[in-house]
Design a protein around this motif. Sequence first.
Motif: not given
Lengths: 282, 350
Positions: B66-83
Motif C-alpha cells: 500500500d503506497p501510504t504504508t510505504k511512505v510512512i515506513v520508509s520516510s518516517l518510521r524506518l530511520p527511527i527504528a534503525i536508530m
Amino acid sequence: MLKVNKLNVTLDTLTLAKDMSFSLDPGKVHVIIGPNGTGKSTLLKTLFGDIQPISGEISFLDPLNNNHNLIKRKQISRWREQFGYMPQDIRLDIELSALEVVLLGQLDSLGLRLDDSLIKQALTALEKIGLLHLANRPVNKLSGGQCQMILFAQALMRNPKILMLDEPVSALDLHFQHVLLDHLDTQTKQQGWVTLMVLHDLNLAAQYADNLLVLKNGHVVASGHPSDILTPALVKEVYDVNAEVTKDSYGIPFIRTIRPGFTPQKLILQPQHLQPKRTVCL
Amino acid sequence: MQSDLLSDAISNQRRSEKRRWSVIGILLIVLITSFVLDIATGPSLLNVKEVANALLHLIGFSVEVDPTTKVIVSSLRLPIAIMAVIVGGVLGVGGAEMQTLLNNPMASPYTLGMAAAAGFGAALTLYFGSLGLNANVAVPLGAFVCCMLAAAFLFALATMRHISSGQLILAGIALLFLFQSLLSLVQFVSSPELSQQILFWLFGSLSKASWSNLSIIAGITSVCMFFLIRDAWKLTALRLGEERAKSLGVNVSRLRLKTLFIVALMTATVTSFVGIIGFIGIVAPNIAKMLVGEDQRFFLPLSFLIGAFLLSSASVLSKIIVPGALFPIGIVTAIIGVPFFFWLILGKRR
C-alpha cells in the motif's frame, strides 16, 4: 643462554638488584629462592621487560640459531615473544572454559574460527598434566590449584624459549606439585628451554633445581647445584632460621628447619615414665 | 581411551560454540521482531504484515505494498527504528568493552561520566544559543566535544603508570558528579524555556533520526565494530588480568587506549544525536555474559544484539504506554532496566 650483566633495579626507594650478574644455560631448571620482598618477582618482571632497570644489560643467545639479542624498550613485543611467563596471581574470575584459557596461550594464532589442530594441541597440554577431564568446565568454578595447573598448561602452549614461573606450586597439593615440576623438568630438557622459577620450598628446590640462585638484598649470595650450596649456614644467613641439612637416601639435600628457641635438652629431659620400657625375657 | 576423551572434549567445545551461535541467532530473530513492531506502532497503528511487506519491498523483493504504508515506513518510521537498533547496540558494546577494560561489571560509558559530559555539552551549546549555528548541528557537536573531553581525561589517566582499573572507575564516577553539577548549574542560570529545552534533550529521543545522521552513526559504528572484533581474542585475554595478558604477548597499554578511544568515539557519536539513554550499557553486557560467557567472539556481538533489542523494545513501549503520545525513551529504558537489573543481581547469588 639468558645473560644478565650488572643489573640495577630499584622500585621507589627499595633496591632490588645491585650490580647483579648471572647467566642461565638452556636445558636446565634454574630456581630462585630468597626471603619475602627481596625482589624475586621483580627480577622476573625485569627480565620480561615489564620493569625497566636503572642500568645493566639483559641479553639472550638463542642456542638454535645462534641469534643474539638484547632487551630493548622499542622492540619489547619481539623480546617477549621468546617468553612463556606465569605470574604469581592465579585467580581466574572469567566465564571461560579451561580449554579456552589454555588456548589463549597461542593468542597470536587464534582466529574467529578455532582450528581443530589448535584445540587438539591445547587438549594435549591439559592431558599431559592430567587435567583433560576439566577441559570443558568453566574456570571460575574450579579450585585455586586447578586454576594454577591450567595456567601452567597455558604457559606451555606458548612454546617458549625462556620459561619463567613465579611460585608455580603455591596452591598445589603434593601430587600436583610433583606432576607440575616433573613435567617442567622433562620438557625443559627435551626442548632446551631456559627455565627460571621462583620457589619457596627448599626441599622442592633441592629436588628439581639444576641450578639454584639464592637472592638476598639485591645480591645473588650463592648459586650452583643444590647439593653444593645448601648448608645450614646459608639457610641461617638468608632466612635467619636454624636448620639441619642432611642427605636423603638418594643423596639429595634434605632441609629440616628448627623452631626458634628449641634446645636439644628438651628432648633429653623427658620424664622417665614416658620413655618406653624394655623388658627382657629370660 | 585417552584419544576418546580428547575427541569428546573437542566435540564438547564445538557443541558449546554451536550453542552460542544459536543464542546469537535467536536474539537476532527476537530483535527483528521488535524492530518490525517498532515500525508498526505509532500514531497510526500499522498492520504488522503490511510493515513486513513494505520492508521486503524496500530491500528489493517484488511484493505488493500500500503506497501510504510505504511512505510512512520508509520516510518516517524506518530511520527511527534503525536508530534504536544501532544506538542500543552501541551502548551495549560500549558497556561490554568498558567492563572488559576495567575488569568491573559496573563500568559503562554512562557510569564513567561520558554521558553526563555529553549532556553538559549539549546544555552549554543550547545556553549559548547554538553559537549562531543550526541547532541540529551545533547541539550534537557540543555534546560530542564534551564527551570526548571527558574520555580524553580518562584516557590521560589510563596512560599513567601504576593506575589501577579501580582508580580509573573512581575517577570516572567523580567526572559523572562533576558534569552533573555543571549541567545543573547551566539549567539553574537558564530561562525556564531554555531549561525545558535542555531537559527534553537529556531525556533522550530517537525522533531526531534522519537518513543523514543515521548514515554518520552507521558508518562510525561499523568501522569501530570492525576494529573491536579484530581484537576479540586480545580483549578476552585482557580479562585474565593485565599482568597475565602481558605475559601472553598483549601490549596492554596500547590495547587499553585503542579500545577506550573506540568506545568513546562510538558513545559520543550516538549520545550526541539521541541524548542520554542510561542503563543499557550496564545491563546488556551482563545479560550477554550470562548467556554466552566472555569469549569476545560471542560476547561482543551478543552485547550489541541485546542492547539493540532493549532499546528497540523500549521504543515500542514508549509509544504504547500513553497511546498517541511519545513517552521519553530514556525514562522507559531505566524503568524497565532497573527491575531487570535487580533480578539479575539477585539471581546471581546462588
